[in-house]
Design an enzyme around this catalytic site. Structure first.
Site, PDB file in Angstrom:
ATOM      1  CG  ASP A 206      -0.033  -0.068   2.522  1.00 39.42           C
ATOM      2  OD1 ASP A 206       0.454   0.978   2.972  1.00 39.42           O
ATOM      3  OD2 ASP A 206       0.177  -1.191   3.045  1.00 39.42           O
ATOM      4  CG  ASP A 208       1.724   4.615   5.866  1.00 42.24           C
ATOM      5  OD1 ASP A 208       1.438   3.564   6.488  1.00 42.24           O
ATOM      6  OD2 ASP A 208       2.010   5.676   6.427  1.00 42.24           O
TER       7      ASP A 208
END
Length: 281
Positions: A206, A208
């Site tokens: 991802d 974050d």
């Protein structure tokens, strides 16, 4: 000998012909699980699941000292970890593989960060905490497998288990970090104290939460979905690595305690001399 540290989702190593299971406590407590010794693609190696079987342990609950010591006791001279990481850089996209070569320990909890203390004093250099030889070998193996790997990155280790705030994510970016995770510190530093070459393959799950688009913010469900897909890449990478000659750990790493250990042997207890001699091996 190479030791593999399995992170999230990697609790066993398919195809490993297991010769021995080593359990039991260490002078630093109980490891996350058994150390498995076996062969894969003709290479003898060790395997340990960082979070234990079935993912029982949160990052701050892992006994990193016991894990590293158990692997060293079993004969490891190199450690290659696999970890889920979040990206703090747009060019490091979810689904990519990334290898940090610098670390910032941003943990603030009660993790035991060193083998030393309690009557045994040492100050080990970690200016270059990762084995360049091991990173080089992994990158070359990735090329043979048709994979690309980001390298030369900085990893920020945070406590968890909660996912970070957007302000924290921006702060880590301002500090020059490219990746964020919860497990590589103190693991990387303990490996150096044990005179073992260390590197990590980060599986980027991802961005974050630093992007303004909330659909890009990290969630546990998204982490596990993408991480599961990335495990196939990680296994291809590991197979390619084991199909060739493994690197020789740098002499500077294998002698890291030379000059760093201040307490003479005669000033240690018998128990202390025993575990110190194991780290020196």
């Amino acid at each position: 000998m190479l030791a593999i540290i399995g992170g999230t989702g990697l609790y066993e190593l398919d195809g490993l012909d297991i010769h021995e299971r080593q359990g039991g406590d260490t002078p630093f407590g109980t490891p996350s699980g058994e150390v498995l010794r076996g062969t894969l693609h003709g290479q003898e190696l060790l395997f340990l699941a960082r979070h234990g079987a079935g993912h029982r342990l949160l990052p701050h609950e892992v006994n990193y000292r016991a894990n590293v010591y158990a692997l060293k006791r079993a004969g490891a001279t190199m450690m290659l970890g696999f970890s889920a990481v979040g990206s703090l850089a747009m060019e490091v996209a979810p689904g990519d593989l990334a290898m940090p070569e610098q670390y910032i320990d941003w943990t603030r909890g009660a993790r035991e960060r060193t083998f030393f203390g309690g009557g045994v004093a040492a100050h080990v250099s970690t200016a270059k905490p990762v084995s360049g030889a091991l990173v080089d070998s992994v990158v070359v193996a990735a090329e043979r497998a048709g994979l690309s790997v980001h390298r030369g990155l900085t990893y920020a280790c945070v406590d968890g288990p909660r996912l970070g705030t957007q302000a924290e994510s921006h702060l880590l970016r301002q500090m020059g970090c490219h990746l964020v995770g919860m497990t590589n510190a103190p693991e990387v530093f303990l490996a150096r104290e044990a005179q073992m070459a260390y590197a990590t393959v980060g599986l980027v799950t991802d961005y974050d939460c630093w992007l303004d688009d909330p659909t890009q913010h990290v969630s546990v469900s998204a982490v596990f979905e993408l991480y599961g897909q990335s495990l196939a890449k990680a296994r291809r990478l590991l197979d390619a690595l084991l199909s060739g000659a493994l690197p020789v750990p740098e002499t500077s790493i294998r002698t890291a305690l030379t000059g760093a250990l201040l307490t003479p042997d005669e000033a240690m207890s018998e128990a202390q001399r025993t575990w110190v001699s194991q780290l020196r091996a």
